[in-house]
Design a protein around this motif. Structure first.
Motif, PDB file in Angstrom:
ATOM      1  N   GLU A  35       0.836  -1.202   0.000  1.00  0.00           N
ATOM      2  CA  GLU A  35       0.000   0.000   0.000  1.00  0.00           C
ATOM      3  C   GLU A  35       0.867   1.247   0.000  1.00  0.00           C
ATOM      4  OE1 GLU A  35      -2.986  -0.020   3.053  1.00  0.00           O
ATOM      5  OE2 GLU A  35      -3.109  -2.197   2.976  1.00  0.00           O
ATOM      6  N   ILE A  36       0.358   2.300  -0.584  1.00  0.00           N
ATOM      7  CA  ILE A  36       1.042   3.586  -0.552  1.00  0.00           C
ATOM      8  C   ILE A  36       0.790   4.208   0.813  1.00  0.00           C
ATOM      9  CG2 ILE A  36       1.122   5.897  -1.547  1.00  0.00           C
ATOM     10  CD1 ILE A  36       0.187   4.598  -4.204  1.00  0.00           C
ATOM     11  N   THR A  37       1.865   4.638   1.474  1.00  0.00           N
ATOM     12  CA  THR A  37       1.724   5.244   2.800  1.00  0.00           C
ATOM     13  C   THR A  37       1.846   6.758   2.693  1.00  0.00           C
ATOM     14  OG1 THR A  37       4.083   4.915   3.217  1.00  0.00           O
ATOM     15  CG2 THR A  37       2.589   3.209   4.012  1.00  0.00           C
ATOM     16  N   LEU A  38       1.246   7.429   3.651  1.00  0.00           N
ATOM     17  CA  LEU A  38       1.217   8.892   3.641  1.00  0.00           C
ATOM     18  C   LEU A  38       2.307   9.524   4.490  1.00  0.00           C
ATOM     19  CD1 LEU A  38      -2.652   9.346   3.942  1.00  0.00           C
ATOM     20  CD2 LEU A  38      -1.249   9.287   1.868  1.00  0.00           C
ATOM     21  N   SER A  39       3.007   8.717   5.290  1.00  0.00           N
ATOM     22  CA  SER A  39       4.039   9.267   6.169  1.00  0.00           C
ATOM     23  C   SER A  39       5.044   8.183   6.543  1.00  0.00           C
ATOM     24  CB  SER A  39       3.413   9.835   7.444  1.00  0.00           C
ATOM     25  OG  SER A  39       2.879   8.783   8.221  1.00  0.00           O
ATOM     26  N   THR A  40       6.170   8.624   7.077  1.00  0.00           N
ATOM     27  CA  THR A  40       7.167   7.684   7.579  1.00  0.00           C
ATOM     28  C   THR A  40       6.592   6.872   8.728  1.00  0.00           C
ATOM     29  OG1 THR A  40       8.919   9.216   6.967  1.00  0.00           O
ATOM     30  CG2 THR A  40       9.492   7.509   8.546  1.00  0.00           C
ATOM     31  N   THR A  41       5.834   7.523   9.597  1.00  0.00           N
ATOM     32  CA  THR A  41       5.221   6.817  10.722  1.00  0.00           C
ATOM     33  C   THR A  41       4.345   5.680  10.223  1.00  0.00           C
ATOM     34  OG1 THR A  41       5.237   8.791  12.110  1.00  0.00           O
ATOM     35  CG2 THR A  41       3.653   7.062  12.692  1.00  0.00           C
ATOM     36  N   GLU A  42       3.551   5.952   9.210  1.00  0.00           N
ATOM     37  CA  GLU A  42       2.656   4.919   8.686  1.00  0.00           C
ATOM     38  C   GLU A  42       3.443   3.769   8.063  1.00  0.00           C
ATOM     39  OE1 GLU A  42      -1.098   4.423   5.615  1.00  0.00           O
ATOM     40  OE2 GLU A  42      -0.349   6.432   6.067  1.00  0.00           O
ATOM     41  N   SER A  43       4.481   4.066   7.295  1.00  0.00           N
ATOM     42  CA  SER A  43       5.240   2.975   6.684  1.00  0.00           C
ATOM     43  C   SER A  43       5.995   2.174   7.751  1.00  0.00           C
ATOM     44  CB  SER A  43       6.176   3.472   5.584  1.00  0.00           C
ATOM     45  OG  SER A  43       7.035   4.454   6.026  1.00  0.00           O
ATOM     46  N   GLU A  44       6.497   2.835   8.791  1.00  0.00           N
ATOM     47  CA  GLU A  44       7.146   2.123   9.899  1.00  0.00           C
ATOM     48  C   GLU A  44       6.132   1.258  10.654  1.00  0.00           C
ATOM     49  OE1 GLU A  44      10.305   1.958  11.127  1.00  0.00           O
ATOM     50  OE2 GLU A  44      11.303   3.434   9.866  1.00  0.00           O
ATOM     51  N   TYR A  45       4.928   1.776  10.850  1.00  0.00           N
ATOM     52  CA  TYR A  45       3.895   1.027  11.566  1.00  0.00           C
ATOM     53  C   TYR A  45       3.475  -0.213  10.783  1.00  0.00           C
ATOM     54  CZ  TYR A  45      -0.161   0.216  14.535  1.00  0.00           C
ATOM     55  OH  TYR A  45      -1.068  -0.336  15.399  1.00  0.00           O
TER      56      TYR A  45
END
Length: 155
Positions: A35-45
């Motif tokens: 999935e495309i993430t909107l932030s670094t936090t989201e991709s790390e999560y």
């Protein structure tokens, strides 16, 4: 660990993690997120969630082995220590509430929060220079690569 998409041709982030048991790597992954993430936090999560999706069944297997082998020892507590270098990701993982900035993250990624709440999974902050999973997600400067390789494999 996760590397945010930094390529105009590919907008997916890369997930990388290693599962260690008794100081030895037993499972590792490096792959693009779906999935495309909107932030670094989201991709790390999302990377954290994917790693724990592999860890939780391993923890259950260790409990079952202990039951089947019957070593006549006190039942061990199976705990997992996770190292994460993104403080916002740790905050989302340890929170029991959704915030306006995180409520869009799919429920499928929140599956491990009960384990964090009951302390069978502990998430610890780690400095980026110590994050072993970086070796799976991004190109590293020579000395850092050699340091993380030694930390991961012992050589």
């Amino acid at each position: 660990d996760a590397l945010d998409a930094n390529n105009a041709e590919n907008v997916l982030s890369r997930t990388g993690y290693v599962i260690m048991y008794a100081g030895c790597p037993i499972h590792w992954i490096s792959k693009l997120q779906t999935e495309i993430t909107l932030s670094t936090t989201e991709s790390e999560y999302i990377a954290l969630s994917q790693a724990l999706r592999d860890v939780i069944p391993m923890m259950a297997l260790l409990v079952e082995i202990n039951i089947l082998v019957k070593l006549h020892l006190p039942t061990p507590e199976i705990r997992c220590k996770v190292f994460e270098n993104n403080n916002s990701c740790i905050a989302v993982a340890e929170s029991t509430k959704f915030t306006p900035r995180t409520k869009h993250i799919g429920i499928k990624y929140h599956h491990f929060r009960g384990f964090v709440k009951n302390k069978s999974i502990n998430i610890h902050p780690i400095d980026t220079t110590e994050q072993t999973a970086d070796i799976f997600t991004k190109p590293l400067e020579g000395n850092l690569f050699l340091y993380l390789r030694k930390k991961l494999s012992g050589w």
